[in-house]
Design a protein around this motif. Structure first.
Motif, PDB file in Angstrom:
ATOM      1  N   VAL A 219      -6.808   7.371  -4.569  1.00  0.00           N
ATOM      2  CA  VAL A 219      -5.952   6.421  -5.289  1.00  0.00           C
ATOM      3  C   VAL A 219      -6.021   5.039  -4.642  1.00  0.00           C
ATOM      4  CG1 VAL A 219      -3.565   5.897  -5.886  1.00  0.00           C
ATOM      5  CG2 VAL A 219      -4.420   8.232  -6.138  1.00  0.00           C
ATOM      6  N   ALA A 220      -5.982   4.998  -3.312  1.00  0.00           N
ATOM      7  CA  ALA A 220      -6.059   3.705  -2.616  1.00  0.00           C
ATOM      8  C   ALA A 220      -7.411   3.029  -2.849  1.00  0.00           C
ATOM      9  CB  ALA A 220      -5.809   3.901  -1.121  1.00  0.00           C
ATOM     10  N   TYR A 223      -7.517   1.627  -6.362  1.00  0.00           N
ATOM     11  CA  TYR A 223      -6.650   0.447  -6.478  1.00  0.00           C
ATOM     12  C   TYR A 223      -7.315  -0.791  -5.885  1.00  0.00           C
ATOM     13  CZ  TYR A 223      -2.794  -2.742  -5.528  1.00  0.00           C
ATOM     14  OH  TYR A 223      -1.990  -3.860  -5.444  1.00  0.00           O
ATOM     15  N   TRP A 224      -7.856  -0.670  -4.661  1.00  0.00           N
ATOM     16  CA  TRP A 224      -8.461  -1.839  -4.022  1.00  0.00           C
ATOM     17  C   TRP A 224      -9.791  -2.210  -4.673  1.00  0.00           C
ATOM     18  CZ3 TRP A 224      -5.587  -4.907  -1.492  1.00  0.00           C
ATOM     19  CH2 TRP A 224      -4.492  -4.430  -0.754  1.00  0.00           C
ATOM     20  N   TYR A 226     -10.239  -1.991  -7.874  1.00  0.00           N
ATOM     21  CA  TYR A 226      -9.791  -2.745  -9.051  1.00  0.00           C
ATOM     22  C   TYR A 226      -9.375  -4.167  -8.670  1.00  0.00           C
ATOM     23  CZ  TYR A 226      -7.070  -3.927 -13.213  1.00  0.00           C
ATOM     24  OH  TYR A 226      -6.566  -4.540 -14.333  1.00  0.00           O
ATOM     25  N   GLN A 227      -8.887  -4.353  -7.426  1.00  0.00           N
ATOM     26  CA  GLN A 227      -8.528  -5.679  -6.939  1.00  0.00           C
ATOM     27  C   GLN A 227      -9.733  -6.464  -6.440  1.00  0.00           C
ATOM     28  OE1 GLN A 227      -5.492  -7.011  -7.138  1.00  0.00           O
ATOM     29  NE2 GLN A 227      -4.589  -5.130  -8.013  1.00  0.00           N
TER      30      GLN A 227
END
Length: 270
Positions: A219-220, A223-224, A226-227
């Motif tokens: 998940v992390a 998320y990163w 996607y950033q």
């Protein structure tokens, strides 16, 4: 007999004029004896009466086995009533055979654990949504408690001057492994081959590594990514943890192999 009874009967239907041999006569007589015959009493009335003694015996057996865990609960009222009631356990009085009354130790343990009993009674009963509501809520509560325990252990280690690696191995790992220890002990006692005991230990560690760490890191990383950034985790004390795990695993396997010697007779299980 060279031929079966059914074959002889079919042959006799085609050739009724032929004289039967002694073996065929015996086979025909046995076949005739096996036919259903209506007796003197053509009807039967069956009356089923409930035996309260047998019912109480079955209820006690269900309580003493793991079936009590499978049955589950039907309502929140039953859960909260069980949570706030002082219980003496499933043991019975050896002299009278009746359920024994709670002792002083039972009252003390109930006073110490009543908060956790009431908290876990908030979990939906297994009757709702075919048990999925209970499962999902239990997972959420376990995750919250794990996060709280981890933070408390970290603050405790910071207060007394311990590193996070030592706190994680000594306090967090030990505290979260105690339930698995008791579950493995029960499995080793009840299972003849102790497969469930070993499977519980290895399965628990596999879930911790692949699901507990893998899911969080996945998940992390998503998320990163996607950033537009990379997700990097330092190894830290991974070498220390792996080394400690390898040493204790080698010691445990060596003890299990040594216990199998005939003069010890300590085979795990049963």
């Amino acid at each position: 007999m060279k031929r079966g009874i059914s074959a002889l009967l079919l042959a006799h239907q085609d050739d009724t004029n032929r004289k039967l041999t002694i073996e065929e006569e015996e086979a025909k007589r046995i076949a005739e004896m096996g036919k259903p015959i209506l007796g003197v009493h053509p009807k039967l009335e069956v009356i089923i009466e409930e035996s309260y003694e047998f019912k109480s015996t079955v209820d006690k057996l269900i309580k003493k086995t793991n079936l009590a865990l499978v049955v589950g609960t039907h309502s929140w009222r039953d859960q909260f009533m069980e949570a706030i009631t002082v219980s003496a356990g499933d043991e019975e009085d050896e002299d009278t055979g009746e359920e024994r009354l709670p002792s002083c130790f039972d009252y003390v343990m109930h006073f110490l654990t009543v908060f956790w009993k009431v908290l876990f009674a908030c979990v939906p009963p297994t009757e709702y949504c075919n048990g999925w509501a209970c499962f999902v809520t239990s997972i959420l509560i376990i995750g919250i408690l794990t996060a709280v325990i981890g933070d408390l252990a970290s603050h405790f280690g910071c207060t007394i001057g311990l590193k996070d690696s030592v706190t994680a191995v000594v306090f967090v790992a030990l505290g979260t492994s105690v339930p698995d220890t008791f579950a493995s002990k029960v499995a080793a006692t009840q299972d003849y081959y102790a497969d469930a005991s070993i499977g519980n230990v290895t399965g628990s560690n596999a879930v911790n590594v692949f699901l507990g760490i893998g899911l969080a890191w996945s998940v992390a990383a998503i998320y990163w990514a996607y950033q537009g950034k990379e997700f990097h985790v330092e190894a830290g004390t991974l070498a220390f943890s792996v080394t400690l795990f390898t040493i204790f695993a080698f010691v445990s396997v060596s003890i299990l192999l040594y216990r199998r010697r005939p003069h010890i007779g300590g085979e795990l299980g049963g």
